[in-house]
Motif scaffolding. Sequence first.
Motif, PDB file in Angstrom:
ATOM      1  N   UNK A  20     -29.250  25.915   3.130  1.00 52.36           N
ATOM      2  CA  UNK A  20     -30.327  25.346   2.316  1.00 52.36           C
ATOM      3  C   UNK A  20     -29.681  24.777   1.053  1.00 52.36           C
ATOM      4  N   UNK A  21     -28.999  23.623   1.168  1.00 55.07           N
ATOM      5  CA  UNK A  21     -28.188  23.115   0.062  1.00 55.07           C
ATOM      6  C   UNK A  21     -28.959  22.868  -1.237  1.00 55.07           C
ATOM      7  N   UNK A  22     -30.216  22.517  -1.165  1.00 55.49           N
ATOM      8  CA  UNK A  22     -30.979  22.198  -2.367  1.00 55.49           C
ATOM      9  C   UNK A  22     -31.591  23.394  -3.063  1.00 55.49           C
ATOM     10  N   UNK A  23     -31.376  24.587  -2.551  1.00 61.28           N
ATOM     11  CA  UNK A  23     -32.012  25.767  -3.141  1.00 61.28           C
ATOM     12  C   UNK A  23     -31.436  26.041  -4.530  1.00 61.28           C
ATOM     13  N   UNK A  24     -32.343  26.318  -5.473  1.00 56.94           N
ATOM     14  CA  UNK A  24     -31.887  26.605  -6.830  1.00 56.94           C
ATOM     15  C   UNK A  24     -32.263  28.020  -7.284  1.00 56.94           C
ATOM     16  N   UNK A  25     -33.211  28.633  -6.577  1.00 56.97           N
ATOM     17  CA  UNK A  25     -33.653  29.986  -6.943  1.00 56.97           C
ATOM     18  C   UNK A  25     -33.717  30.839  -5.676  1.00 56.97           C
ATOM     19  N   UNK A  26     -32.998  31.950  -5.702  1.00 57.45           N
ATOM     20  CA  UNK A  26     -32.924  32.842  -4.542  1.00 57.45           C
ATOM     21  C   UNK A  26     -33.419  34.229  -4.952  1.00 57.45           C
ATOM     22  N   UNK A  27     -34.349  34.756  -4.192  1.00 56.50           N
ATOM     23  CA  UNK A  27     -34.808  36.124  -4.409  1.00 56.50           C
ATOM     24  C   UNK A  27     -33.813  37.083  -3.767  1.00 56.50           C
ATOM     25  N   UNK A  28     -33.639  38.230  -4.398  1.00 56.60           N
ATOM     26  CA  UNK A  28     -32.771  39.286  -3.878  1.00 56.60           C
ATOM     27  C   UNK A  28     -33.641  40.521  -3.695  1.00 56.60           C
ATOM     28  N   UNK A  29     -33.883  40.896  -2.446  1.00 53.27           N
ATOM     29  CA  UNK A  29     -34.690  42.085  -2.163  1.00 53.27           C
ATOM     30  C   UNK A  29     -33.758  43.280  -2.075  1.00 53.27           C
ATOM     31  N   UNK A  82     -36.777  29.876  -3.463  1.00 50.58           N
ATOM     32  CA  UNK A  82     -36.591  28.918  -2.381  1.00 50.58           C
ATOM     33  C   UNK A  82     -35.897  29.516  -1.183  1.00 50.58           C
ATOM     34  N   UNK A  83     -35.383  30.723  -1.343  1.00 43.66           N
ATOM     35  CA  UNK A  83     -34.687  31.427  -0.262  1.00 43.66           C
ATOM     36  C   UNK A  83     -34.600  32.899  -0.663  1.00 43.66           C
ATOM     37  N   UNK A 102     -42.538  38.831   7.282  1.00 42.13           N
ATOM     38  CA  UNK A 102     -42.934  38.406   5.940  1.00 42.13           C
ATOM     39  C   UNK A 102     -42.117  37.201   5.460  1.00 42.13           C
ATOM     40  N   UNK A 103     -40.836  37.184   5.766  1.00 44.95           N
ATOM     41  CA  UNK A 103     -40.002  36.032   5.394  1.00 44.95           C
ATOM     42  C   UNK A 103     -40.476  34.780   6.122  1.00 44.95           C
ATOM     43  N   UNK A 104     -40.842  34.923   7.382  1.00 42.97           N
ATOM     44  CA  UNK A 104     -41.336  33.784   8.157  1.00 42.97           C
ATOM     45  C   UNK A 104     -42.685  33.318   7.627  1.00 42.97           C
ATOM     46  N   UNK A 105     -43.571  34.265   7.372  1.00 42.33           N
ATOM     47  CA  UNK A 105     -44.917  33.952   6.873  1.00 42.33           C
ATOM     48  C   UNK A 105     -44.849  33.214   5.527  1.00 42.33           C
ATOM     49  N   UNK A 106     -43.930  33.616   4.652  1.00 42.53           N
ATOM     50  CA  UNK A 106     -43.800  32.981   3.343  1.00 42.53           C
ATOM     51  C   UNK A 106     -42.831  31.793   3.372  1.00 42.53           C
ATOM     52  N   UNK A 107     -42.296  31.495   4.565  1.00 45.43           N
ATOM     53  CA  UNK A 107     -41.410  30.348   4.787  1.00 45.43           C
ATOM     54  C   UNK A 107     -40.157  30.398   3.909  1.00 45.43           C
ATOM     55  N   UNK A 108     -39.614  31.609   3.759  1.00 43.29           N
ATOM     56  CA  UNK A 108     -38.391  31.787   2.979  1.00 43.29           C
ATOM     57  C   UNK A 108     -37.175  31.868   3.900  1.00 43.29           C
ATOM     58  N   UNK A 109     -36.288  30.885   3.838  1.00 41.88           N
ATOM     59  CA  UNK A 109     -35.031  31.012   4.575  1.00 41.88           C
ATOM     60  C   UNK A 109     -34.307  32.252   4.047  1.00 41.88           C
ATOM     61  N   UNK A 110     -33.876  33.116   4.957  1.00 44.47           N
ATOM     62  CA  UNK A 110     -33.355  34.415   4.555  1.00 44.47           C
ATOM     63  C   UNK A 110     -32.031  34.727   5.222  1.00 44.47           C
ATOM     64  N   UNK A 111     -31.115  35.301   4.435  1.00 38.95           N
ATOM     65  CA  UNK A 111     -29.889  35.851   4.997  1.00 38.95           C
ATOM     66  C   UNK A 111     -30.011  37.370   4.910  1.00 38.95           C
ATOM     67  N   UNK A 112     -29.726  37.999   6.039  1.00 40.66           N
ATOM     68  CA  UNK A 112     -29.826  39.451   6.174  1.00 40.66           C
ATOM     69  C   UNK A 112     -28.425  40.039   6.316  1.00 40.66           C
TER      70      UNK A 112
END
Length: 190
Positions: A20-29, A82-83, A102-112
Amino acid sequence: MTGLGPELVGKGLERLKQAVPGVSRVAVLWQPGGQSEGTDKDLLKEADVAARALGVRLQFVEARGPEDFDRAFSDMTTGRAGALTVLVSPMFFGERRRLVDLATKTRLPTVFPWREYVDAGGLMAYGADLADLFRRAATYVDRILKGAKPADLPIEQPTKYELVINLKTAKALGLTIPPSLLQRADQVIE
């Protein structure tokens, strides 16, 4: 044996930024107390260092238990993440299907942190190969059964890592995974 490695957080963020090259904000769970205090601190610090190097801002979101997931994902949406990167946690692993949903529902590209999340429908995982760790653990059991003292055996770090990408999930999210990232993947789920 340990499957933990704070440096893996940074590597996962790198893979996510490539996807996701354009991502500028990433959530950390993360789960406070999910690991030792020192490990939690190291994981969060590594995420921060990697984010600065990648030019992304992090939004740290806590989930102490499954009852916090809906609020956590709501906070991510409100914070315009954004991710997402999910840190290592036994509780998260046990709840991986719900987290993937939940990641799919909120459309968040996620790395696990492990491939089992991707097998459950997650976008991508980068981390230790758990099957390899389990095979290596069997050699420890064998040594102990033959008389070795557990305290005398060294703690071993993972030696095999894997990148797994789910193209069905990428398509559902409207993402085109760069060919260079797909070539580096150990497995691509289509």
